[in-house]
Design a protein around this motif. Structure first.
Motif, PDB file in Angstrom:
ATOM      1  N   TYR A 107       0.839  -1.198   0.000  1.00 47.41           N
ATOM      2  CA  TYR A 107       0.000   0.000   0.000  1.00 47.41           C
ATOM      3  C   TYR A 107       0.874   1.247   0.000  1.00 47.41           C
ATOM      4  N   ASP A 108       0.261   2.389  -0.293  1.00 45.02           N
ATOM      5  CA  ASP A 108       0.980   3.653  -0.135  1.00 45.02           C
ATOM      6  C   ASP A 108       0.285   4.493   0.927  1.00 45.02           C
ATOM      7  N   ALA A 109       1.087   5.174   1.726  1.00 48.69           N
ATOM      8  CA  ALA A 109       0.587   6.020   2.802  1.00 48.69           C
ATOM      9  C   ALA A 109       1.363   7.333   2.798  1.00 48.69           C
ATOM     10  N   PHE A 110       0.884   8.279   3.604  1.00 46.24           N
ATOM     11  CA  PHE A 110       1.456   9.622   3.626  1.00 46.24           C
ATOM     12  C   PHE A 110       1.909   9.982   5.040  1.00 46.24           C
ATOM     13  N   ASP A 111       2.661  11.069   5.140  1.00 47.35           N
ATOM     14  CA  ASP A 111       3.085  11.544   6.447  1.00 47.35           C
ATOM     15  C   ASP A 111       1.867  11.886   7.298  1.00 47.35           C
ATOM     16  N   THR A 112       1.988  11.693   8.609  1.00 47.89           N
ATOM     17  CA  THR A 112       0.899  12.030   9.518  1.00 47.89           C
ATOM     18  C   THR A 112       0.595  13.517   9.430  1.00 47.89           C
ATOM     19  N   PRO A 113      -0.649  13.895   9.146  1.00 44.81           N
ATOM     20  CA  PRO A 113      -0.967  15.323   9.021  1.00 44.81           C
ATOM     21  C   PRO A 113      -0.923  16.020  10.380  1.00 44.81           C
ATOM     22  N   GLU A 114      -0.702  17.305  10.332  1.00 44.25           N
ATOM     23  CA  GLU A 114      -0.705  18.097  11.561  1.00 44.25           C
ATOM     24  C   GLU A 114      -2.105  18.106  12.158  1.00 44.25           C
ATOM     25  N   LYS A 115      -2.199  17.878  13.454  1.00 46.61           N
ATOM     26  CA  LYS A 115      -3.496  17.795  14.111  1.00 46.61           C
ATOM     27  C   LYS A 115      -4.284  19.088  13.924  1.00 46.61           C
ATOM     28  N   GLY A 116      -5.525  18.935  13.501  1.00 50.17           N
ATOM     29  CA  GLY A 116      -6.380  20.080  13.257  1.00 50.17           C
ATOM     30  C   GLY A 116      -6.326  20.585  11.832  1.00 50.17           C
ATOM     31  N   ARG A 117      -5.342  20.095  11.038  1.00 55.94           N
ATOM     32  CA  ARG A 117      -5.204  20.545   9.656  1.00 55.94           C
ATOM     33  C   ARG A 117      -5.323  19.371   8.672  1.00 55.94           C
ATOM     34  N   GLU A 118      -5.920  18.286   9.128  1.00 55.34           N
ATOM     35  CA  GLU A 118      -6.058  17.101   8.288  1.00 55.34           C
ATOM     36  C   GLU A 118      -6.815  17.390   6.986  1.00 55.34           C
ATOM     37  N   LEU A 119      -7.787  18.292   7.052  1.00 53.10           N
ATOM     38  CA  LEU A 119      -8.612  18.589   5.881  1.00 53.10           C
ATOM     39  C   LEU A 119      -8.164  19.853   5.149  1.00 53.10           C
ATOM     40  N   LEU A 120      -7.109  20.488   5.646  1.00 50.85           N
ATOM     41  CA  LEU A 120      -6.685  21.771   5.086  1.00 50.85           C
ATOM     42  C   LEU A 120      -5.408  21.668   4.261  1.00 50.85           C
ATOM     43  N   ASP A 121      -4.432  20.903   4.743  1.00 54.00           N
ATOM     44  CA  ASP A 121      -3.130  20.855   4.084  1.00 54.00           C
ATOM     45  C   ASP A 121      -3.072  19.746   3.033  1.00 54.00           C
ATOM     46  N   LYS A 122      -2.237  19.960   2.045  1.00 54.92           N
ATOM     47  CA  LYS A 122      -2.012  18.950   1.013  1.00 54.92           C
ATOM     48  C   LYS A 122      -1.231  17.777   1.602  1.00 54.92           C
ATOM     49  N   ALA A 123      -1.649  16.565   1.260  1.00 52.07           N
ATOM     50  CA  ALA A 123      -0.962  15.368   1.763  1.00 52.07           C
ATOM     51  C   ALA A 123       0.428  15.270   1.136  1.00 52.07           C
ATOM     52  N   LYS A 124       1.433  15.005   1.967  1.00 52.39           N
ATOM     53  CA  LYS A 124       2.811  14.939   1.502  1.00 52.39           C
ATOM     54  C   LYS A 124       3.477  13.663   2.023  1.00 52.39           C
ATOM     55  N   GLY A 125       4.665  13.390   1.476  1.00 56.22           N
ATOM     56  CA  GLY A 125       5.459  12.273   1.966  1.00 56.22           C
ATOM     57  C   GLY A 125       4.947  10.910   1.546  1.00 56.22           C
ATOM     58  N   GLN A 126       4.400  10.792   0.349  1.00 54.26           N
ATOM     59  CA  GLN A 126       3.866   9.506  -0.112  1.00 54.26           C
ATOM     60  C   GLN A 126       4.971   8.454  -0.196  1.00 54.26           C
ATOM     61  N   LYS A 127       4.680   7.275   0.373  1.00 54.77           N
ATOM     62  CA  LYS A 127       5.655   6.176   0.389  1.00 54.77           C
ATOM     63  C   LYS A 127       4.940   4.862   0.124  1.00 54.77           C
ATOM     64  N   LEU A 128       5.658   3.928  -0.458  1.00 52.92           N
ATOM     65  CA  LEU A 128       5.144   2.595  -0.748  1.00 52.92           C
ATOM     66  C   LEU A 128       5.682   1.621   0.296  1.00 52.92           C
ATOM     67  N   TYR A 129       4.781   0.816   0.892  1.00 54.94           N
ATOM     68  CA  TYR A 129       5.161  -0.080   1.977  1.00 54.94           C
ATOM     69  C   TYR A 129       4.700  -1.519   1.711  1.00 54.94           C
ATOM     70  N   TYR A 130       5.408  -2.439   2.375  1.00 54.10           N
ATOM     71  CA  TYR A 130       5.058  -3.858   2.404  1.00 54.10           C
ATOM     72  C   TYR A 130       4.667  -4.195   3.831  1.00 54.10           C
ATOM     73  N   HIS A 131       3.424  -4.688   4.022  1.00 56.45           N
ATOM     74  CA  HIS A 131       2.891  -4.915   5.366  1.00 56.45           C
ATOM     75  C   HIS A 131       2.689  -6.400   5.640  1.00 56.45           C
ATOM     76  N   ASN A 132       3.300  -6.877   6.707  1.00 54.19           N
ATOM     77  CA  ASN A 132       3.063  -8.219   7.225  1.00 54.19           C
ATOM     78  C   ASN A 132       1.934  -8.127   8.248  1.00 54.19           C
ATOM     79  N   LEU A 133       0.877  -8.892   8.068  1.00 53.86           N
ATOM     80  CA  LEU A 133      -0.317  -8.751   8.893  1.00 53.86           C
ATOM     81  C   LEU A 133      -0.072  -9.030  10.367  1.00 53.86           C
ATOM     82  N   THR A 134       0.979  -9.752  10.682  1.00 50.00           N
ATOM     83  CA  THR A 134       1.251 -10.088  12.085  1.00 50.00           C
ATOM     84  C   THR A 134       2.125  -9.048  12.772  1.00 50.00           C
TER      85      THR A 134
END
Length: 251
Positions: A107-134
């Motif tokens: 999956y790809d995820a982004f940097d944690t947004p600044e609290k209170g600005r989740e809906l205001l700032d542009k999402a940055k820091g997109q990265k591709l990850y491999y997740h082990n369910l355990t």
């Protein structure tokens, strides 16, 4: 498919719960995802926005949104037992891509947004990850990091014939281009096979993957559309399969 899913509203004030059962089973549907259990407070409205079923390993990933936010969370369940895995994924976006690779999740995820600005700032820091369910998300293996730190250009990907086709951007001598790449799951090495201009007007869709040949539907240098063949192991080794005609190419 192996399983049948359906949604059911158990309260006029809540969204739809997700139920399932094994196809062919005479048993009733079992509740898999109870919206009430994932609603943090009375002001929250939780919706299931996507599901990713892995029938080979009897797994499902369930994506949810809180109050219509573009930020998402993903929970994992064992479809044989109906039990939820301990760990979840956060910082997923509405535009994120997600695929199963055997019993692991990419999956790809982004940097944690600044609290209170989740809906205001542009999402940055997109990265591709491999997740082990355990394992927890903090232990996920980083596969690729978007070089665009501004959040303007995002990558996306899909699985075709056990390969990952990667749509991304690259900068050469200060100029940005679009690119198609191939990631082989056994190595996670990104190999570019097509570079083309960075234009919002250009559409490029991988219709089929036949061995190492990608069939591309595009309007690049063909306003009515054409079909190209590209070798996914060689850069810009492209030939025209169906040329442009004086009428619009239909899928």
């Amino acid at each position: 498919g192996k399983y049948i899913f359906k949604y059911r509203k158990s309260s006029t004030k809540r969204s739809l719960d997700l139920l399932y059962k094994r196809r062919g089973s005479e048993l009733n549907f079992n509740k898999l995802f109870n919206i009430k259990d994932y609603t943090p407070d009375k002001n929250s409205h939780i919706d299931i926005t996507n599901t990713y079923v892995n029938e080979d390993y009897d797994l499902i990933a369930i994506e949810i949104s809180n109050n219509g936010s573009d930020w998402r969370e993903i929970y994992f369940f064992n479809l044989i037992t109906g039990e939820q895995f301990e760990h979840k994924l956060k910082n997923i976006r509405i535009s994120s891509s997600c695929i199963w690779l055997k019993d692991a999740f990419v999956y790809d995820a982004f940097d944690t947004p600044e609290k209170g600005r989740e809906l205001l700032d542009k999402a940055k820091g997109q990265k591709l990850y491999y997740h082990n369910l355990t394992e927890s998300q903090s232990e996920d293996k980083l596969l690729y990091q978007n070089p665009d730190v501004t959040g303007t250009n995002s990558f996306r990907f899909s699985k075709r014939d056990e390969k990952i086709i990667f749509h991304h951007y690259l900068t050469v001598k200060g100029k940005t281009y679009r690119a198609l790449g191939n990631i082989r799951p056994e190595s996670f090495y990104l190999s570019k096979f097509l570079i083309y201009p960075n234009s919002k007007e250009i559409q490029m869709t991988v219709e089929e993957l036949e061995g190492d040949v990608a069939i591309l539907n595009t309007n690049w240098e063909a306003k009515n559309g054409r079909v190209l063949k590209a070798n996914i192991n060689q850069l810009n080794q492209v030939s025209e399969f169906i040329p442009e005609y004086d009428i619009m190419l239909k899928n």
